[in-house]
Design a protein around this motif. Structure first.
Motif, PDB file in Angstrom:
ATOM      1  N   ILE A 258       4.210  26.704   7.767  1.00 19.69           N
ATOM      2  CA  ILE A 258       4.701  25.766   8.779  1.00 19.69           C
ATOM      3  C   ILE A 258       5.875  26.339   9.571  1.00 19.69           C
ATOM      4  O   ILE A 258       6.423  25.646  10.427  1.00 19.69           O
ATOM      5  N   GLY A 259       6.229  27.589   9.317  1.00 20.51           N
ATOM      6  CA  GLY A 259       7.368  28.173  10.024  1.00 20.51           C
ATOM      7  C   GLY A 259       7.145  28.359  11.506  1.00 20.51           C
ATOM      8  O   GLY A 259       8.101  28.451  12.281  1.00 20.51           O
ATOM      9  N   THR A 260       5.879  28.427  11.941  1.00 23.86           N
ATOM     10  CA  THR A 260       5.575  28.608  13.358  1.00 23.86           C
ATOM     11  C   THR A 260       5.356  27.283  14.083  1.00 23.86           C
ATOM     12  O   THR A 260       5.127  27.285  15.288  1.00 23.86           O
TER      13      THR A 260
ATOM     14  N   THR B   1       0.844  -1.188   0.000  1.00 23.25           N
ATOM     15  CA  THR B   1       0.000   0.000   0.000  1.00 23.25           C
ATOM     16  C   THR B   1       0.886   1.247   0.000  1.00 23.25           C
ATOM     17  O   THR B   1       1.747   1.416   0.866  1.00 23.25           O
ATOM     18  N   LYS B   2       0.675   2.102  -0.980  1.00 20.25           N
ATOM     19  CA  LYS B   2       1.452   3.321  -1.086  1.00 20.25           C
ATOM     20  C   LYS B   2       0.913   4.349  -0.106  1.00 20.25           C
ATOM     21  O   LYS B   2      -0.295   4.578  -0.041  1.00 20.25           O
ATOM     22  N   PRO B   3       1.770   4.985   0.692  1.00 24.46           N
ATOM     23  CA  PRO B   3       1.272   5.965   1.672  1.00 24.46           C
ATOM     24  C   PRO B   3       0.649   7.171   0.986  1.00 24.46           C
ATOM     25  O   PRO B   3       1.049   7.580  -0.107  1.00 24.46           O
ATOM     26  N   PHE B   4      -0.347   7.724   1.650  1.00 23.95           N
ATOM     27  CA  PHE B   4      -1.023   8.919   1.137  1.00 23.95           C
ATOM     28  C   PHE B   4      -0.076  10.111   1.217  1.00 23.95           C
ATOM     29  O   PHE B   4       0.572  10.339   2.243  1.00 23.95           O
ATOM     30  N   GLN B   5       0.028  10.877   0.141  1.00 26.21           N
ATOM     31  CA  GLN B   5       0.949  12.010   0.090  1.00 26.21           C
ATOM     32  C   GLN B   5       0.208  13.309   0.392  1.00 26.21           C
ATOM     33  O   GLN B   5      -0.831  13.588  -0.208  1.00 26.21           O
ATOM     34  N   LYS B   6       0.740  14.080   1.307  1.00 32.17           N
ATOM     35  CA  LYS B   6       0.136  15.353   1.691  1.00 32.17           C
ATOM     36  C   LYS B   6       1.154  16.467   1.517  1.00 32.17           C
ATOM     37  O   LYS B   6       2.289  16.367   1.980  1.00 32.17           O
ATOM     38  N   ILE B   7       0.734  17.555   0.848  1.00 32.48           N
ATOM     39  CA  ILE B   7       1.605  18.680   0.574  1.00 32.48           C
ATOM     40  C   ILE B   7       1.456  19.716   1.683  1.00 32.48           C
ATOM     41  O   ILE B   7       0.344  20.112   2.029  1.00 32.48           O
ATOM     42  N   LEU B   8       2.578  20.169   2.222  1.00 35.76           N
ATOM     43  CA  LEU B   8       2.598  21.210   3.249  1.00 35.76           C
ATOM     44  C   LEU B   8       3.053  22.522   2.625  1.00 35.76           C
ATOM     45  O   LEU B   8       4.053  22.561   1.909  1.00 35.76           O
TER      46      LEU B   8
ATOM     47  N   LYS C  24      11.093  13.567   6.209  1.00 40.28           N
ATOM     48  CA  LYS C  24      11.288  12.208   6.727  1.00 40.28           C
ATOM     49  C   LYS C  24      10.837  12.106   8.177  1.00 40.28           C
ATOM     50  O   LYS C  24      10.261  11.094   8.600  1.00 40.28           O
ATOM     51  N   THR C  25      11.080  13.169   8.959  1.00 37.15           N
ATOM     52  CA  THR C  25      10.691  13.165  10.371  1.00 37.15           C
ATOM     53  C   THR C  25       9.170  13.174  10.526  1.00 37.15           C
ATOM     54  O   THR C  25       8.611  12.485  11.391  1.00 37.15           O
ATOM     55  N   LEU C  26       8.476  13.944   9.687  1.00 38.64           N
ATOM     56  CA  LEU C  26       7.029  14.072   9.797  1.00 38.64           C
ATOM     57  C   LEU C  26       6.279  12.885   9.218  1.00 38.64           C
ATOM     58  O   LEU C  26       5.172  12.567   9.663  1.00 38.64           O
ATOM     59  N   SER C  27       6.849  12.229   8.219  1.00 42.91           N
ATOM     60  CA  SER C  27       6.132  11.167   7.499  1.00 42.91           C
ATOM     61  C   SER C  27       5.990   9.910   8.349  1.00 42.91           C
ATOM     62  O   SER C  27       6.814   9.627   9.228  1.00 42.91           O
ATOM     63  N   THR C  28       4.910   9.197   8.076  1.00 40.29           N
ATOM     64  CA  THR C  28       4.640   7.907   8.723  1.00 40.29           C
ATOM     65  C   THR C  28       4.398   6.861   7.642  1.00 40.29           C
ATOM     66  O   THR C  28       4.463   7.161   6.444  1.00 40.29           O
ATOM     67  N   SER C  29       4.096   5.648   8.051  1.00 40.89           N
ATOM     68  CA  SER C  29       3.819   4.589   7.071  1.00 40.89           C
ATOM     69  C   SER C  29       2.515   4.833   6.326  1.00 40.89           C
ATOM     70  O   SER C  29       2.332   4.332   5.219  1.00 40.89           O
ATOM     71  N   GLU C  30       1.597   5.620   6.918  1.00 43.98           N
ATOM     72  CA  GLU C  30       0.318   5.894   6.270  1.00 43.98           C
ATOM     73  C   GLU C  30       0.327   7.194   5.474  1.00 43.98           C
ATOM     74  O   GLU C  30      -0.344   7.314   4.446  1.00 43.98           O
TER      75      GLU C  30
ATOM     76  N   GLU D 102       2.722  10.390   3.794  1.00 47.48           N
ATOM     77  CA  GLU D 102       4.027  10.920   3.390  1.00 47.48           C
ATOM     78  C   GLU D 102       3.896  12.425   3.167  1.00 47.48           C
ATOM     79  O   GLU D 102       3.133  12.876   2.311  1.00 47.48           O
ATOM     80  N   TYR D 103       4.616  13.210   3.956  1.00 51.54           N
ATOM     81  CA  TYR D 103       4.528  14.665   3.881  1.00 51.54           C
ATOM     82  C   TYR D 103       5.605  15.209   2.946  1.00 51.54           C
ATOM     83  O   TYR D 103       6.753  14.763   2.976  1.00 51.54           O
ATOM     84  N   LYS D 104       5.211  16.198   2.138  1.00 53.23           N
ATOM     85  CA  LYS D 104       6.119  16.882   1.239  1.00 53.23           C
ATOM     86  C   LYS D 104       5.966  18.387   1.427  1.00 53.23           C
ATOM     87  O   LYS D 104       4.844  18.902   1.410  1.00 53.23           O
ATOM     88  N   VAL D 105       7.088  19.075   1.630  1.00 52.89           N
ATOM     89  CA  VAL D 105       7.071  20.532   1.771  1.00 52.89           C
ATOM     90  C   VAL D 105       7.336  21.132   0.398  1.00 52.89           C
ATOM     91  O   VAL D 105       8.464  21.150  -0.081  1.00 52.89           O
TER      92      VAL D 105
END
Length: 345
Positions: free
Chosen positions: A19-21, A7-14, A261-267, A269-272
Motif C-alpha cells: 500500500i506504499g504506492t 452489525t459488526k463491520p467486515f474486517q479486511k487486512i491490508l 481510521k481514515t480508510l474504514s467505513t461503517s461496513e 474495517e481496514y487493518k494494516v
C-alpha cells in the motif's frame, strides 16, 4: 422494548508492503486550514502541499517498519542489466541511484526511470535480522565486484568476440583484423563498463552464496537474541536505544492507526497488518519468488532451506505478490525440481 442487534463491520487486512504506492498513503488527508509553520494554511498553498508530502513520507516509513527486514525486492534494468536491491516493494529514487556505480559517461542516469526497471525476484525471511544481514551482504558483494572485478570478467574472449562481431561481411572483416591478436587483453573502457554493469547472472549467484554463508552464521548463534558480556556503559546505551525504539514504534503505530481510521467505513474495517505466513517454512526458512523461475538455474546450488516460487504477472512497476497456484504454495524445493503440470483426466 426489543434490543436491536449491532452489525459488526467486515474486517479486511491490508498488506503493508503493497500500500506504499497508494495515493492516500503518499498524500494522506490533512484538514484544511491546519496550522503549519505557525499559520493556518489553505489546502492550495505550497506550504500545505509540502507538509502533506512530508506526512506521506512519515506514514510510509511507519508502514514499512511493520515488515522491515523480512523482504528483499530485486529489480533489474532492461537495457543495461544493472541490478538494485530494495527493502520496499516499490523503488525509491535515492535508494536506486545510491547503488549505481559510475563506470564512465552515461553509466549512471540522472534520475530514476520506472519504465526501465522491472521486477526480477524477491527474497522472503521469517526473521528481520537475517533479512537485513542478507541485504547488507548483497550490497557489499555487488560493490566489491564492480570495484575489484575478477580479471576473466573484463578480458576479451572468443565468446565476447562472437557477441560483438558485426553481421555485415565488411564490418566483420575489419572487426576480426582489429581483434585478431587481442584475445586475453583487457576490454576497452566502454565494453568494460557494460560488462561490469551486467549483474543479472551474478546477482543470483550472490543470493545463493549469501544464503549459504548465513547457514553457518545461524548455526553459530546469529540472530538468536543472546548477547555476550556487556559493560555498564554498553548496558546503559542499550537501555537508551531501546527506549528510543519504543517511543518511535508508538509514534509509528499511531500514524498507522490514523490511516486505518481514515480508510474504514461503517461496513468495512481496514487493518494494516502483516499477513499470516502461508509459506509453510521453518523458522530459518527462506522463500524466493521469481519473475522467470528458470533464472534460479544461474546459481550452481541452493541451500536446503530455500523454497522457490513464481511472482504473479503485473503491468505496473511494483513487484507483485506470489502467483496463485491453486492451493500449492511452493513450486520447487531442495534440488530445484520443477513442478510437473497436472494431467487432465
Amino acid at each position: 422494548m426489543a434490543s436491536q442487534s449491532v452489525t459488526k463491520p467486515f474486517q479486511k487486512i491490508l498488506d503493508p508492503t503493497k500500500i506504499g504506492t497508494w495515493n492516500v498513503v503518499r498524500r494522506p488527508p490533512v484538514e484544511n486550514h491546519s496550522v503549519i509553520q505557525g499559520k493556518a494554511r489553505e489546502q492550495n498553498s505550497n506550504a500545505f502541499k509540502t507538509h502533506q508530502l512530508k506526512e506521506g513520507v512519515r506514514l510510509r516509513k511507519a508502514i514499512n517498519a511493520i515488515t522491515h527486514g523480512k523482504n528483499i525486492f530485486v529489480y533489474h534494468n532492461i537495457r543495461t542489466n544493472q541490478v538494485v536491491y530494495s527493502l520496499t516493494r516499490y523503488l525509491e529514487k535515492n535508494n536506486v541511484l545510491r547503488q549505481l556505480v559510475y563506470h564512465g559517461k552515461k553509466t549512471v542516469p540522472a534520475t530514476l526511470r520506472k519504465d526501465m526497471w522491472v521486477p526480477y525476484y524477491s527474497v522472503h525471511f521469517n526473521e528481520p535480522k537475517v533479512g537485513l544481514r542478507a541485504y547488507h551482504l548483497l550490497r557489499e558483494f555487488a560493490v566489491q565486484r564492480q570495484f575489484a572485478p575478477p580479471r576473466e570478467m573484463i578480458t576479451i574472449s572468443e565468446k565476447f568476440l562472437d557477441q560483438k562481431r558485426p553481421k555485415d561481411p565488411e564490418g566483420a572483416k575489419k572487426f576480426d583484423e582489429k581483434y585478431a591478436d587481442k584475445v586475453g587483453w583487457l576490454m576497452e573502457k566502454k565494453h568494460r563498463a557494460r560488462a561490469l554493469m551486467d549483474q543479472k547472472a551474478t546477482s543470483v549467484a550472490d543470493v545463493s552464496a549469501v544464503l549459504a554463508i548465513q547457514e553457518e552464521e545461524i548455526a553459530n548463534g546469529f540472530a538468536d537474541g543472546k548477547r555476550g558480556y556487556l559493560t555498564r556503559t554498553a548496558r546503559r546505551r542499550r537501555r537508551e536505544a531501546r527506549a528510543k525504539e519504543t517511543a518511535k514504534a508508538e509514534e509509528q503505530a499511531e500514524r498507522v492507526a490514523e490511516l486505518e481510521k481514515t480508510l474504514s467505513t461503517s461496513e468495512v474495517e481496514y487493518k494494516v497488518r502483516e499477513p499470516e505466513s502461508t509459506n509453510g517454512l521453518e523458522s530459518n526458512g527462506v522463500k524466493i519468488l521469481w519473475t522467470d523461475i528458470h533464472d534460479a538455474r544461474l546459481a550452481e546450488s541452493w541451500p536446503g532451506r530455500v523454497r522457490h516460487g513464481e511472482l504473479d504477472l503485473t503491468r505496473g512497476h511494483v513487484i507483485p505478490g506470489q502467483k496463485p497456484n491453486y492451493g500449492v504454495e511452493v513450486l520447487a524445493d531442495e534440488a530445484f525440481k520443477e513442478k510437473k503440470p497436472e494431467q487432465k483426466a
